[in-house]
Scaffold this motif. Structure first.
Motif, PDB file in Angstrom:
ATOM      1  N   ARG A  96       0.820  -1.207   0.000  1.00  0.00           N
ATOM      2  CA  ARG A  96       0.000   0.000   0.000  1.00  0.00           C
ATOM      3  C   ARG A  96       0.859   1.264   0.000  1.00  0.00           C
ATOM      4  O   ARG A  96       0.498   2.266  -0.623  1.00  0.00           O
ATOM      5  N   MET A  97       1.981   1.225   0.688  1.00  0.00           N
ATOM      6  CA  MET A  97       2.895   2.365   0.661  1.00  0.00           C
ATOM      7  C   MET A  97       3.328   2.668  -0.772  1.00  0.00           C
ATOM      8  O   MET A  97       3.323   3.821  -1.217  1.00  0.00           O
ATOM      9  N   ALA A  98       3.696   1.624  -1.523  1.00  0.00           N
ATOM     10  CA  ALA A  98       4.149   1.817  -2.904  1.00  0.00           C
ATOM     11  C   ALA A  98       3.022   2.342  -3.794  1.00  0.00           C
ATOM     12  O   ALA A  98       3.228   3.245  -4.622  1.00  0.00           O
ATOM     13  N   LEU A  99       1.809   1.795  -3.631  1.00  0.00           N
ATOM     14  CA  LEU A  99       0.691   2.212  -4.471  1.00  0.00           C
ATOM     15  C   LEU A  99       0.328   3.677  -4.262  1.00  0.00           C
ATOM     16  O   LEU A  99       0.199   4.455  -5.223  1.00  0.00           O
ATOM     17  N   TYR A 100       0.171   4.076  -3.006  1.00  0.00           N
ATOM     18  CA  TYR A 100      -0.269   5.440  -2.740  1.00  0.00           C
ATOM     19  C   TYR A 100       0.835   6.468  -2.962  1.00  0.00           C
ATOM     20  O   TYR A 100       0.552   7.647  -3.217  1.00  0.00           O
ATOM     21  N   LEU A 102       2.654   6.549  -5.528  1.00  0.00           N
ATOM     22  CA  LEU A 102       2.622   6.882  -6.952  1.00  0.00           C
ATOM     23  C   LEU A 102       1.716   8.082  -7.245  1.00  0.00           C
ATOM     24  O   LEU A 102       1.958   8.816  -8.208  1.00  0.00           O
ATOM     25  N   ILE A 103       0.678   8.271  -6.422  1.00  0.00           N
ATOM     26  CA  ILE A 103      -0.303   9.326  -6.724  1.00  0.00           C
ATOM     27  C   ILE A 103       0.325  10.722  -6.670  1.00  0.00           C
ATOM     28  O   ILE A 103       0.224  11.482  -7.641  1.00  0.00           O
ATOM     29  N   PRO A 104       0.990  11.127  -5.580  1.00  0.00           N
ATOM     30  CA  PRO A 104       1.593  12.466  -5.595  1.00  0.00           C
ATOM     31  C   PRO A 104       2.711  12.607  -6.621  1.00  0.00           C
ATOM     32  O   PRO A 104       2.916  13.701  -7.157  1.00  0.00           O
ATOM     33  N   LEU A 105       3.426  11.508  -6.924  1.00  0.00           N
ATOM     34  CA  LEU A 105       4.490  11.576  -7.927  1.00  0.00           C
ATOM     35  C   LEU A 105       3.916  11.896  -9.310  1.00  0.00           C
ATOM     36  O   LEU A 105       4.438  12.742 -10.034  1.00  0.00           O
ATOM     37  N   VAL A 106       2.826  11.214  -9.673  1.00  0.00           N
ATOM     38  CA  VAL A 106       2.203  11.453 -10.967  1.00  0.00           C
ATOM     39  C   VAL A 106       1.471  12.793 -10.987  1.00  0.00           C
ATOM     40  O   VAL A 106       1.519  13.542 -11.978  1.00  0.00           O
ATOM     41  N   TRP A 107       0.804  13.129  -9.875  1.00  0.00           N
ATOM     42  CA  TRP A 107       0.042  14.366  -9.805  1.00  0.00           C
ATOM     43  C   TRP A 107       0.942  15.591  -9.927  1.00  0.00           C
ATOM     44  O   TRP A 107       0.466  16.674 -10.295  1.00  0.00           O
ATOM     45  N   ALA A 108       2.208  15.443  -9.619  1.00  0.00           N
ATOM     46  CA  ALA A 108       3.139  16.559  -9.766  1.00  0.00           C
ATOM     47  C   ALA A 108       3.259  17.004 -11.215  1.00  0.00           C
ATOM     48  O   ALA A 108       3.609  18.157 -11.504  1.00  0.00           O
ATOM     49  N   LEU A 109       2.948  16.108 -12.147  1.00  0.00           N
ATOM     50  CA  LEU A 109       3.005  16.424 -13.571  1.00  0.00           C
ATOM     51  C   LEU A 109       1.662  16.906 -14.105  1.00  0.00           C
ATOM     52  O   LEU A 109       1.557  17.336 -15.250  1.00  0.00           O
ATOM     53  N   GLY A 110       0.627  16.780 -13.277  1.00  0.00           N
ATOM     54  CA  GLY A 110      -0.705  17.200 -13.691  1.00  0.00           C
ATOM     55  C   GLY A 110      -1.756  16.195 -13.255  1.00  0.00           C
ATOM     56  O   GLY A 110      -1.453  15.008 -13.097  1.00  0.00           O
ATOM     57  N   ALA A 180      -0.514  15.983  -1.972  1.00  0.00           N
ATOM     58  CA  ALA A 180       0.493  15.938  -0.906  1.00  0.00           C
ATOM     59  C   ALA A 180      -0.028  15.183   0.305  1.00  0.00           C
ATOM     60  O   ALA A 180       0.720  14.466   0.987  1.00  0.00           O
ATOM     61  N   ALA A 181      -1.327  15.332   0.593  1.00  0.00           N
ATOM     62  CA  ALA A 181      -1.920  14.610   1.716  1.00  0.00           C
ATOM     63  C   ALA A 181      -1.904  13.107   1.473  1.00  0.00           C
ATOM     64  O   ALA A 181      -1.729  12.316   2.406  1.00  0.00           O
ATOM     65  N   VAL A 182      -2.078  12.682   0.215  1.00  0.00           N
ATOM     66  CA  VAL A 182      -2.001  11.253  -0.104  1.00  0.00           C
ATOM     67  C   VAL A 182      -0.584  10.739   0.147  1.00  0.00           C
ATOM     68  O   VAL A 182      -0.387   9.596   0.568  1.00  0.00           O
ATOM     69  N   GLY A 183       0.407  11.584  -0.096  1.00  0.00           N
ATOM     70  CA  GLY A 183       1.787  11.194   0.180  1.00  0.00           C
ATOM     71  C   GLY A 183       2.022  10.897   1.644  1.00  0.00           C
ATOM     72  O   GLY A 183       2.790   9.986   1.993  1.00  0.00           O
ATOM     73  N   VAL A 184       1.369  11.647   2.528  1.00  0.00           N
ATOM     74  CA  VAL A 184       1.471  11.366   3.957  1.00  0.00           C
ATOM     75  C   VAL A 184       0.897   9.991   4.276  1.00  0.00           C
ATOM     76  O   VAL A 184       1.427   9.240   5.094  1.00  0.00           O
ATOM     77  N   ASP A 185      -0.199   9.648   3.616  1.00  0.00           N
ATOM     78  CA  ASP A 185      -0.805   8.333   3.801  1.00  0.00           C
ATOM     79  C   ASP A 185       0.187   7.234   3.424  1.00  0.00           C
ATOM     80  O   ASP A 185       0.336   6.240   4.147  1.00  0.00           O
ATOM     81  N   ALA A 186       0.873   7.408   2.303  1.00  0.00           N
ATOM     82  CA  ALA A 186       1.852   6.410   1.865  1.00  0.00           C
ATOM     83  C   ALA A 186       2.952   6.229   2.907  1.00  0.00           C
ATOM     84  O   ALA A 186       3.340   5.104   3.228  1.00  0.00           O
ATOM     85  N   ALA A 187       3.442   7.327   3.449  1.00  0.00           N
ATOM     86  CA  ALA A 187       4.503   7.238   4.454  1.00  0.00           C
ATOM     87  C   ALA A 187       4.026   6.523   5.710  1.00  0.00           C
ATOM     88  O   ALA A 187       4.783   5.779   6.352  1.00  0.00           O
ATOM     89  N   SER A 188       2.756   6.707   6.060  1.00  0.00           N
ATOM     90  CA  SER A 188       2.234   6.077   7.275  1.00  0.00           C
ATOM     91  C   SER A 188       2.240   4.558   7.173  1.00  0.00           C
ATOM     92  O   SER A 188       2.454   3.858   8.164  1.00  0.00           O
ATOM     93  N   GLY A 190       4.455   2.790   5.588  1.00  0.00           N
ATOM     94  CA  GLY A 190       5.826   2.361   5.832  1.00  0.00           C
ATOM     95  C   GLY A 190       6.152   2.312   7.309  1.00  0.00           C
ATOM     96  O   GLY A 190       6.790   1.360   7.793  1.00  0.00           O
ATOM     97  N   LEU A 191       5.706   3.318   8.064  1.00  0.00           N
ATOM     98  CA  LEU A 191       5.937   3.333   9.508  1.00  0.00           C
ATOM     99  C   LEU A 191       5.201   2.186  10.191  1.00  0.00           C
ATOM    100  O   LEU A 191       5.722   1.550  11.110  1.00  0.00           O
ATOM    101  N   SER A 192       3.979   1.912   9.741  1.00  0.00           N
ATOM    102  CA  SER A 192       3.203   0.822  10.318  1.00  0.00           C
ATOM    103  C   SER A 192       3.898  -0.520  10.099  1.00  0.00           C
ATOM    104  O   SER A 192       3.984  -1.347  11.014  1.00  0.00           O
ATOM    105  N   ALA A 193       4.403  -0.738   8.893  1.00  0.00           N
ATOM    106  CA  ALA A 193       5.110  -1.987   8.593  1.00  0.00           C
ATOM    107  C   ALA A 193       6.323  -2.155   9.489  1.00  0.00           C
ATOM    108  O   ALA A 193       6.598  -3.257   9.992  1.00  0.00           O
ATOM    109  N   ALA A 194       7.062  -1.070   9.712  1.00  0.00           N
ATOM    110  CA  ALA A 194       8.245  -1.134  10.570  1.00  0.00           C
ATOM    111  C   ALA A 194       7.869  -1.518  11.999  1.00  0.00           C
ATOM    112  O   ALA A 194       8.546  -2.332  12.641  1.00  0.00           O
ATOM    113  N   CYS A 195       6.778  -0.954  12.506  1.00  0.00           N
ATOM    114  CA  CYS A 195       6.352  -1.271  13.874  1.00  0.00           C
ATOM    115  C   CYS A 195       5.902  -2.726  14.003  1.00  0.00           C
ATOM    116  O   CYS A 195       6.270  -3.415  14.961  1.00  0.00           O
TER     117      CYS A 195
END
Length: 427
Positions: A96-100, A102-110, A180-188, A190-195
């Motif tokens: 899920r981290m990888a999927l979400y 992608l959204i801010p990365l692509v949205w940066a182009l439009g 950008a808010a979706v990017g925060v979701d993606a990072a979360s 990753g943190l959950s998996a680590a815990c």
């Protein structure tokens, strides 16, 4: 009574949950994940609304994502009952981290609305697999007699994180955009998996895995029989059978409520993205209250009165949301609805965990959710389409009245029993 849920760790009840290291780490992981999820809860509909201006498109995306989750739910229980559940939780978070991300990365182009129709269904499918796994491991962490308390605490702290999340999501979406808010979701994730990687389950996932695998020389069950095992258990248990039917109707009526709320605030009341975040934060406060109250209320009133009462209040709240003419009024009704939903949901989930044999828990959970959400995507699409065509007030009133009818029907069913955990199960 046939073999009930395993009692779990031998130390169950010997120390409070807040002193249990494994539960504490798991607790923190899920809280972090919910912080991010609350960003996506607001950001993804806003992405669609900003790009298209259509609430119907918001509802369609919700419906497509719900359909993907439903399809994944058909097979999720078989997977969960056959693999290491801890590793599966970690894998789901990483995907899920990888999927979400992608959204801010692509949205940066439009804006690319089509991308949401690809990534969100995939994310929801993996999320369903995670959710089924999540339900099965709680009992391994705390044992059978503390399930309602553990579920209540997990829901309460998740909702507490949800108070901060929507407020921050509204600010981030307003300043930097919803992507950008979706990017925060993606990072979360990753943190959950680590815990979760640091959690050890005293109840064990290995025993649950081997119990679902046939002994040497025994015939392996056919896939169809495996898939039907959970459905069969639900059908034979009178309370779970009735709950499954009633909650299927309830989900049809309420899955699209988030989209309806956002549309009401943005279209009917002309409010900002920050106001949307404030209302969802108030809703999270309601969820906290409900989650903290559910264990003592269930002990005092019993299962039936608690579940039926909270569903009835949900109906009243839904009926009033579309007629609320202020942010404050919308926030109060949202908090009431989500608080009662939290109590009803925690009760039904805890009951399934209490009465289901360990080797069937994944398949029963999967079957329940698959049936439960089977009509929900259609309901979300219908609710938002009707709101755009007829307005939020009449649609909210109709949905609320139907929720009250669900509570009335429950009074005539086995759901009304105060102690259904004592009803024999049928593994």
């Amino acid at each position: 009574m046939s073999e009930p849920a395993a009692n779990g760790p031998s130390s169950e009840g010997s120390r409070p949950l807040w002193r249990d290291r494994n539960f504490g780490i798991f607790w923190a992981a899920q809280t972090l994940s919910v912080v991010g999820d609350s960003f996506a809860l607001i950001a993804l509909p806003l992405l669609v609304l900003h790009a298209t201006g259509s609430v119907a498109q918001m509802g369609l995306l919700t419906a497509v994502a719900g359909a993907a989750s439903l399809l994944a739910g058909v097979f999720a229980g078989v997977v969960v009952d056959r693999v290491d559940r801890r590793k599966l939780l970690i894998a789901c978070d990483v995907v899920r981290m990888a999927l979400y991300a992608l959204i801010p990365l692509v949205w940066a182009l439009g804006p690319q609305t089509w991308l949401l129709y690809v990534l969100l269904p995939l994310g929801e499918a993996v999320g369903m697999l995670f959710s089924v796994t999540y339900v099965t491991v709680v009992r391994s962490l705390v044992g059978g007699r503390r399930i309602t308390e553990a579920n209540g605490r997990l829901n309460a702290t998740a909702a507490a994180a949800g108070v901060i999340g929507p407020l921050c999501a509204g600010v981030v979406a307003g300043w930097f955009g919803p992507a950008a808010a979706v990017g925060v979701d993606a990072a979360s994730f990753g943190l959950s998996a680590a815990c979760v990687s640091f959690v050890r389950f005293p109840g064990g996932t290995r025993a649950a895995r081997t119990s679902a695998v046939p002994e040497a020389g025994a015939a392996r069950p056919r896939l169809w029989d495996d898939l039907l095992a959970g459905v069969t258990f639900l059908r034979r248990h009178p309370v779970l059978r009735a709950l499954t039917v009633l909650l299927t109707v309830f989900s049809f009526l309420t899955l699209g409520l988030n989209d309806l709320l956002i549309y009401h605030l943005k279209h009917d009341l002309g409010q900002s993205d920050s106001a949307v975040g404030t209302v969802f934060a108030a809703g999270a406060m309601g969820t906290i209250t409900g989650a903290l109250l559910v264990a003592p209320v269930r002990r005092r009133l019993g299962f039936g009165a608690t579940w039926i009462g909270t569903v009835a209040v949900c109906g009243l709240a839904v009926a009033g949301i579309g007629r609320a003419d202020s942010v404050a009024g919308t926030a109060v009704l949202t908090a009431t609805f989500l608080g009662c939903t939290s109590m009803a949901g925690t009760c039904s989930m805890s009951l399934r965990q209490e009465v289901t044999p360990e080797h069937l828990l994944g398949r029963v959970t999967s079957a329940f959710w698959t049936i439960h959400y089977s009509a929900a995507p259609v309901g979300a699409a219908v609710l938002t389409w009707a709101a755009q065509r007829h307005g939020t007030a009449p649609v909210g009133l109709a949905a609320g009245v139907c929720c009250l009818l669900i509570a009335a029907v429950a009074l005539l069913s086995p759901v009304r029993r105060p102690r259904p955990e004592g009803i024999p199960g049928h593994p």
